[in-house]
Design an enzyme around this catalytic site. Structure first.
Site: not given
Ligand code: UDP
Length: 318
Positions: A36, A70-72, A138, A167
């Site tokens: 953070g 939220f801390a994680a 995770y 997301n």
């Molecule tokens: N993604 C991508 N290129 C990047 C980062 C992410 O294509 O440089 C894709 C990732 O494979 C997933 C989507 O974007 O399909 C969302 O990924 P993000 O890491 O944002 O969130 P997640 O769904 O993993 O929590």
């Protein structure tokens, strides 16, 4: 209410802390600043820097109405390479927090859970009753904490709500996403638009989705913060309620990149790379339970609004 916000210097935590201060709560932020930023803590909140497991018991002795936790550690890739950091940092720390809450009679908890607790879904949109089979460490640690909260609520009368975020994106004025190690799609795309990266790689173009790229459900961070405020008001002693939070609409990675091009006016060069291990094809939430039981409704579900707010924040920071 007097509220302890753990991880209040992080992205979602700082936006929630800001909204809590704005709505008249007495907010204490605890954060170790490992990921953070001290300048993200809203004015009007008291800040205690330190390790949550050590600080929480002393702080909670003051008497609090609730904790927003939220801390994680939250990097999926890192969680696979260094699981101990996640089992200790997330699970053990949360158990210390739960014990301290129990000892000092803190009545309410709102916990940041995640869609990663579900793993590869059998059905979309995903309901809270879906099987929980996380595909990464995770998600497994967050699920373990959810289980612990369920049993503490049942045994000790804790009023608990877990919010399973899909997301999260967007920003709230000067509060936004700035990870040192950035792995999320929208901030990475905006870094390309800012000239900080040459291009972006889209992971996978052969998924069983309409355009071959993964589909995700993007939720504006401010809508997410509002859900936390509602959850505080709807927590019931002895119950652990769990709600998914998304908009119910999926956008493919190609659509996200295209929206970013339109919002920023930049070409944003992109190529395709291999699939990223552990990425489900489609993650879309059913938020019907949050709507019915919390009265929550996303006010900013439009991807263009979400990206525009993130872009404004990114540009303002330079
Ligand atoms: N993604 C991508 N290129 C990047 C980062 C992410 O294509 O440089 C894709 C990732 O494979 C997933 C989507 O974007 O399909 C969302 O990924 P993000 O890491 O944002 O969130 P997640 O769904 O993993 O929590």
């Amino acid at each position: 209410m007097k509220l302890l916000v753990t991880g209040g210097a992080g992205y979602v935590g700082s936006v929630c802390a800001a909204r809590l201060v704005e709505t008249g709560h007495d907010v204490v932020v605890v954060d170790d600043l490992s990921t953070g930023h001290a300048d993200a803590i809203p004015e009007g909140a008291r800040f205690v820097e330190g390790d949550l497991a050590e600080v929480a018991p002393k702080l909670l002795a003051e008497g609090f109405d609730g904790v927003l936790h939220f801390a994680a550690k939250s990097l999926v890739g890192e969680s696979m390479q260094d699981p101990g950091k996640y089992w200790n940092g997330n699970v053990l720390t949360s158990l210390r927090l739960l014990d301290a809450m129990r000892e000092h009679g803190t009545p309410r908890l709102v916990f940041s859970s995640t869609a990663a607790t579900y793993g590869e879904p059998e059905q979309v949109p995903i309901l809270e009753t879906a099987p929980t089979r996380p595909t990464n460490t995770y998600g497994a640690t967050k699920l373990a904490i959810d289980h612990a909260i369920t049993s503490y609520a049942a045994a000790h009368g804790l009023a608990a709500v877990s919010l399973r975020y899909f997301n999260v994106a967007g920003a709230y004025g000067s509060f936004g996403e700035r990870h040192t190690t950035e792995t999320h799609l929208i901030p990475i795309v905006l870094q390309v638009a800012m000239g900080k990266r040459d291009k972006l790689s889209i992971y996978g173009e052969d998924y069983p989705t309409p355009d071959g790229t993964c589909v995700r459900d993007y939720i504006h961070v401010l809508d997410l913060a509002e859900a936390h405020l509602l959850a505080l008001g709807h927590a019931v002693a002895g119950e652990h309620q769990i709600f998914n939070l998304g908009t119910g609409t999926g956008f493919s990675n190609r659509e996200v990149v295209q929206t970013c091009r339109e919002v920023t006016g930049h070409a944003i060069p992109a190529d395709f790379a291999d699939r990223r291990p552990g990425d489900p094809a489609i993650l879309v939430a059913s938020s019907d339970a949050a709507s019915t039981r919390l009265g929550w409704k996303p006010e900013r579900p439009d991807l263009r609004t979400i990206v525009s707010d993130a872009w404004e924040f990114t540009r303002a920071r330079g």
